[in-house]
Scaffold this motif. Structure first.
Motif, short mmCIF file in Angstrom:
data_model
loop_
_atom_site.label_atom_id
_atom_site.label_comp_id
_atom_site.label_asym_id
_atom_site.label_seq_id
_atom_site.Cartn_x
_atom_site.Cartn_y
_atom_site.Cartn_z
N LEU A 186 114.07 36.97 14.46
CA LEU A 186 114.12 35.44 14.08
C LEU A 186 112.97 34.66 13.98
CD1 LEU A 186 117.69 35.05 15.87
CD2 LEU A 186 117.29 35.69 13.49
N SER A 187 111.78 35.09 14.76
CA SER A 187 110.76 34.57 14.69
C SER A 187 109.43 35.57 14.43
CB SER A 187 110.52 34.15 16.03
OG SER A 187 110.30 35.04 17.06
N PRO A 188 108.24 34.99 14.02
CA PRO A 188 107.12 35.78 13.82
C PRO A 188 106.79 36.62 14.86
CG PRO A 188 106.64 33.46 12.93
CD PRO A 188 107.95 33.51 13.57
N GLY A 201 111.62 34.18 19.95
CA GLY A 201 110.54 34.04 21.08
C GLY A 201 110.82 33.90 22.55
N HIS A 202 112.04 33.24 22.89
CA HIS A 202 112.19 33.18 24.24
C HIS A 202 113.73 33.64 24.77
CE1 HIS A 202 108.73 30.58 23.71
NE2 HIS A 202 108.22 31.07 24.89
N ASN A 203 114.40 33.97 23.82
CA ASN A 203 115.77 34.60 24.03
C ASN A 203 116.61 33.12 24.51
OD1 ASN A 203 117.65 36.72 26.00
ND2 ASN A 203 117.89 36.43 23.92
N ALA A 204 116.30 32.25 24.05
CA ALA A 204 116.89 30.89 24.67
C ALA A 204 117.60 30.13 23.68
CB ALA A 204 115.89 29.80 25.30
N VAL A 205 117.40 30.26 22.41
CA VAL A 205 118.33 29.62 21.39
C VAL A 205 118.80 30.18 20.41
CG1 VAL A 205 118.02 27.37 19.77
CG2 VAL A 205 117.01 27.50 21.98
N LYS A 245 121.84 35.09 30.03
CA LYS A 245 120.65 35.09 30.74
C LYS A 245 119.70 35.66 30.02
CE LYS A 245 122.66 34.61 35.00
NZ LYS A 245 123.62 33.47 34.68
N PRO A 246 118.40 34.73 29.62
CA PRO A 246 117.54 35.31 28.69
C PRO A 246 116.73 36.30 29.27
CG PRO A 246 117.50 32.75 29.06
CD PRO A 246 118.50 33.36 29.93
N GLN A 247 116.23 37.18 28.39
CA GLN A 247 115.55 38.42 29.00
C GLN A 247 114.79 38.85 27.74
OE1 GLN A 247 118.51 41.77 29.31
NE2 GLN A 247 119.27 41.26 27.46
N THR A 248 113.64 39.64 28.32
CA THR A 248 112.56 40.17 27.41
C THR A 248 113.02 41.47 26.89
OG1 THR A 248 111.27 41.12 29.32
CG2 THR A 248 110.85 38.88 28.52
N PHE A 249 112.09 41.86 25.70
CA PHE A 249 112.41 43.15 25.47
C PHE A 249 112.26 44.24 26.45
CE2 PHE A 249 111.10 41.19 21.42
CZ PHE A 249 111.94 42.25 20.32
N GLU A 250 111.11 43.99 27.42
CA GLU A 250 110.91 44.94 28.51
C GLU A 250 111.91 45.07 29.43
OE1 GLU A 250 107.33 44.14 26.35
OE2 GLU A 250 108.66 42.72 27.30
N GLU A 251 112.53 43.87 29.84
CA GLU A 251 113.71 43.63 30.72
C GLU A 251 114.99 44.32 30.18
OE1 GLU A 251 113.06 39.71 32.95
OE2 GLU A 251 113.65 39.60 31.27
N GLY A 281 113.80 38.26 23.76
CA GLY A 281 112.76 37.45 23.57
C GLY A 281 111.54 38.37 23.70
N VAL A 282 110.45 37.73 23.16
CA VAL A 282 109.15 38.16 23.42
C VAL A 282 108.80 37.85 24.70
CG1 VAL A 282 106.57 38.13 22.55
CG2 VAL A 282 108.46 38.39 20.80
N LYS A 283 108.73 36.60 25.19
CA LYS A 283 108.74 36.18 26.47
C LYS A 283 110.04 35.66 27.04
CE LYS A 283 104.67 34.05 24.85
NZ LYS A 283 104.17 32.93 23.87
N LYS A 284 110.19 35.43 28.33
CA LYS A 284 111.22 34.96 28.90
C LYS A 284 111.47 33.48 28.93
CE LYS A 284 114.35 35.81 32.91
NZ LYS A 284 114.61 37.06 33.67
#
Length: 154
Positions: free
Chosen positions: A90-92, A17-21, A69-75, A44-47
């Motif tokens: 790892l998430s829906p 979801g957030h590329n944070a965990v 450094k968390p990043q989104t798919f787009e980044e 992640g889907v969102k940052k």
């Protein structure tokens, strides 16, 4: 006669979801397992913001993800492209995003439902226990999925 083995992926993207965990944990675990054999990234889907409990639990495994450094798919796509053989979600929400992306990308997608430990209540030790459980689960899945392809360091 043995069945032919599937070609091991050369580039793997873990997504949550957030590329944070979850996805940074998985990225670090697989990278340690195959330091030169597999290109590994996460998105992640969102940052989000890197979670300090994730950093603490990975340190217990001898892995430093504090610089992640968390990043989104787009980044990720803007920075280096989405040239992956395999996307492990790892998430829906990450799974839906990956399936959408693979309409135009030639990548396999695997869904590994993984609980999000960030909502765990309780004291510090109870929260860390939830993060450890996620990390242990990821390590088990990664070992099962990737050690068939070669010798691992974990």
């Amino acid at each position: 006669m043995e069945a032919p083995r599937a070609r091991a992926p050369q580039a793997v993207l873990f997504a949550c979801g957030h590329n944070a965990v979850r996805s940074p944990m998985a990225e670090s675990l697989l990278q340690q397992m195959f330091p030169q054999g597999v290109y590994v990234r996460s998105a992640g889907v969102k940052k989000g913001e890197l979670d300090p409990f994730a950093v603490a639990v990975m340190a217990e495994f001898g892995q430093d993800i504090s610089g992640h450094k968390p990043q989104t798919f787009e980044e990720l796509e803007d920075w280096e492209g989405l040239n992956f053989d395999l996307i492990i979600t790892l998430s829906p929400e990450a799974h839906h995003k990956a399936l959408d992306l693979t309409r135009t990308l030639a990548a396999a997608v695997e869904y590994w439902p993984t609980p999000d430990p960030t909502g765990t209540s309780g004291n510090r030790e109870q929260k860390l226990a939830a993060y450890r459980e996620v990390c242990d689960g990821l390590l088990l899945r990664i070992r099962r999925r990737f050690t068939k392809a070669g010798v691992a360091n974990l």
